[in-house]
Write a protein that holds these residues in place. Structure first.
Motif, short mmCIF file in Angstrom:
data_model
loop_
_atom_site.label_atom_id
_atom_site.label_comp_id
_atom_site.label_asym_id
_atom_site.label_seq_id
_atom_site.Cartn_x
_atom_site.Cartn_y
_atom_site.Cartn_z
N UNK A 1 22.92 61.20 -59.57
CA UNK A 1 23.53 60.39 -58.53
C UNK A 1 24.11 59.06 -59.14
N UNK A 2 25.21 58.52 -58.93
CA UNK A 2 25.64 57.28 -59.69
C UNK A 2 25.01 56.37 -58.47
N UNK A 3 24.29 55.25 -59.30
CA UNK A 3 23.82 54.21 -58.59
C UNK A 3 24.51 52.96 -58.95
N UNK A 4 24.16 51.76 -58.07
CA UNK A 4 24.81 50.42 -58.45
C UNK A 4 23.83 49.46 -58.20
N UNK A 5 22.48 49.65 -58.32
CA UNK A 5 21.23 48.94 -58.01
C UNK A 5 21.66 47.59 -59.15
N UNK A 6 21.38 46.37 -58.52
CA UNK A 6 21.64 45.19 -59.51
C UNK A 6 22.82 44.75 -59.79
N UNK A 7 23.85 45.45 -59.12
CA UNK A 7 25.25 44.98 -59.58
C UNK A 7 26.01 44.41 -58.22
N UNK A 8 26.75 43.41 -58.36
CA UNK A 8 27.64 42.85 -57.44
C UNK A 8 29.09 42.94 -57.34
N UNK A 9 29.72 43.31 -56.19
CA UNK A 9 30.87 43.74 -56.07
C UNK A 9 31.76 42.70 -55.12
N UNK A 10 32.97 42.13 -55.40
CA UNK A 10 33.59 41.60 -54.59
C UNK A 10 34.94 42.46 -54.04
N UNK A 11 35.14 42.65 -53.04
CA UNK A 11 35.99 43.60 -52.40
C UNK A 11 36.93 42.89 -51.29
N UNK A 12 38.15 42.78 -51.68
CA UNK A 12 39.10 42.11 -50.87
C UNK A 12 39.75 43.23 -49.82
N UNK A 13 40.30 42.55 -48.61
CA UNK A 13 40.79 43.55 -47.64
C UNK A 13 39.63 44.53 -47.05
N UNK A 14 38.29 44.09 -46.88
CA UNK A 14 37.57 45.01 -46.61
C UNK A 14 37.10 45.25 -45.38
N UNK A 15 37.90 44.55 -44.35
CA UNK A 15 37.46 44.68 -43.05
C UNK A 15 37.87 45.78 -42.33
N UNK A 16 38.44 46.55 -43.04
CA UNK A 16 38.75 48.00 -42.43
C UNK A 16 39.42 48.82 -43.31
N UNK A 17 39.70 50.17 -42.89
CA UNK A 17 40.46 50.98 -43.79
C UNK A 17 39.74 51.31 -45.09
N UNK A 18 40.64 51.20 -46.41
CA UNK A 18 40.18 51.53 -47.72
C UNK A 18 39.09 50.35 -48.25
N UNK A 19 39.34 49.23 -47.81
CA UNK A 19 38.42 48.16 -48.35
C UNK A 19 37.08 48.39 -47.69
N UNK A 20 37.04 48.64 -46.34
CA UNK A 20 35.68 48.74 -45.72
C UNK A 20 35.17 50.11 -46.31
N UNK B 1 29.65 51.55 -51.69
CA UNK B 1 29.01 50.77 -52.95
C UNK B 1 27.59 50.35 -52.51
N UNK B 2 27.57 49.73 -51.10
CA UNK B 2 26.45 49.24 -50.73
C UNK B 2 25.61 50.36 -50.52
N UNK B 3 25.83 51.55 -49.87
CA UNK B 3 25.10 52.65 -49.85
C UNK B 3 24.30 53.01 -51.00
N UNK B 4 24.98 52.91 -52.35
CA UNK B 4 24.59 53.22 -53.47
C UNK B 4 23.96 52.02 -54.23
N UNK B 5 23.50 51.06 -53.61
CA UNK B 5 22.65 49.94 -54.23
C UNK B 5 23.42 48.56 -54.67
N UNK B 6 24.93 48.50 -54.43
CA UNK B 6 25.31 47.38 -54.94
C UNK B 6 25.22 46.47 -53.86
#
Length: 291
Positions: free
Chosen positions: A1-20, A26-31
């Protein structure tokens, strides 16, 4: 399973739709995720409530202060920046004869200028980790066209050039850069996909984006089409070509060019090699991959 623990992501247009969908996966997988949108949303709060790490930054990516705040928030809250997903977008459909300059400028400001400037701000932090990742959001509208969307299509096509150029820079800086051409049901898309709409959950696209930004992903400089559980590579191709001696040779040569062997370009230098071959300056062609 791919995990993103310890990583930080910036996501624009993330209030809904694709960005959300990108932010939640990513948050579910630890980012840790910095969620951006024009309006205050509950995406960041709901991620935190579910046990994830997230913070929201409200404002338009066309505002330089908002872009600065996105990067500085990632550094201040989570100590670094590893992933940038430029997802923010908008559209102002117009036929060519009805194009409005203000709308055209806004489309380029959101899709191109803001995305590139944010990538520029993030770049030193992405580079410092040696394994940073950027994903731009393009569209098949910019690749194959759609009547009434000249501004949107032109802006999305510009991101193809941005992807390949930054990927070339990233090879020495330790930053991978790719683009996604998504097909998903979103508020902006409306019912444009017709009967296919129920099958186009944003999550399907988010899964491909998550792979592209994972440290284990070896891919850079590519455009992937994703939607409804299907993923495919999109490549720019060029014919092997033929030599012409002047203007009058061009129309006579065109019929043979339509059936010409198609080759995939890796860099702009590859086409130089094809010209050398056509001129008889080189017998070898470094491009042999079929699209």
């Amino acid at each position: 399973m791919l995990r993103f623990d310890g990583l930080t992501a910036v996501i624009t247009g993330a209030g809904r739709g694709l960005g959300e969908a990108h932010a939640r996966l990513l948050a579910e997988r630890g980012a840790a995720v910095v969620v951006n949108d024009l309006d205050d949303t509950d995406v960041a709060a709901s991620i935190v409530a579910a046990g994830g790490r997230a913070v929201g930054v409200v404002g338009s990516v066309t505002d330089p202060a908002v872009r600065e705040r996105l990067v500085s928030t990632a550094i201040a809250e989570y100590g670094g920046l590893d992933i940038l997903v430029n997802n923010a977008g908008m559209g102002r459909p117009h036929l060519a004869a009805e194009l409005v300059e203000a709308h055209l400028r806004l489309e380029f400001d959101v899709h191109v200028v803001a995305a590139l400037m944010l990538a520029s701000l993030a770049w030193p932090h992405l580079r410092s980790g040696g394994d940073g990742a950027v994903v731009f959001t393009t569209s098949t509208v910019g690749l194959v066209g759609q009547a009434g969307s000249v501004g949107y299509g032109a802006a999305k096509a510009a991101l193809l050039g941005a992807t390949t150029v930054l990927a070339a820079e990233g090879r020495t800086d330790g930053v991978r850069v790719n683009a996604i051409a998504p097909m998903a049901r979103t508020r902006m898309a409306g019912e444009v996909f017709g009967a296919l709409t129920p099958h186009l959950a944003p999550r399907h696209v988010a899964e491909v984006v998550a792979w592209l930004v994972h440290p284990s992903c070896p891919v850079s400089g590519r455009v992937l089409s994703a939607g409804g559980g299907r993923v495919a590579g999109i490549s720019l191709t060029v014919g092997r070509g033929a030599r012409v001696e002047g203007l009058d040779d061009v129309p006579a040569t065109w019929a043979s060019l339509e059936d010409d062997e198609q080759l995939t370009l890796a860099t702009a230098l590859d086409e130089m090699a094809l010209i050398e071959q056509a001129l008889g300056l080189s017998a070898a062609t470094p491009i042999t991959e079929e699209p």
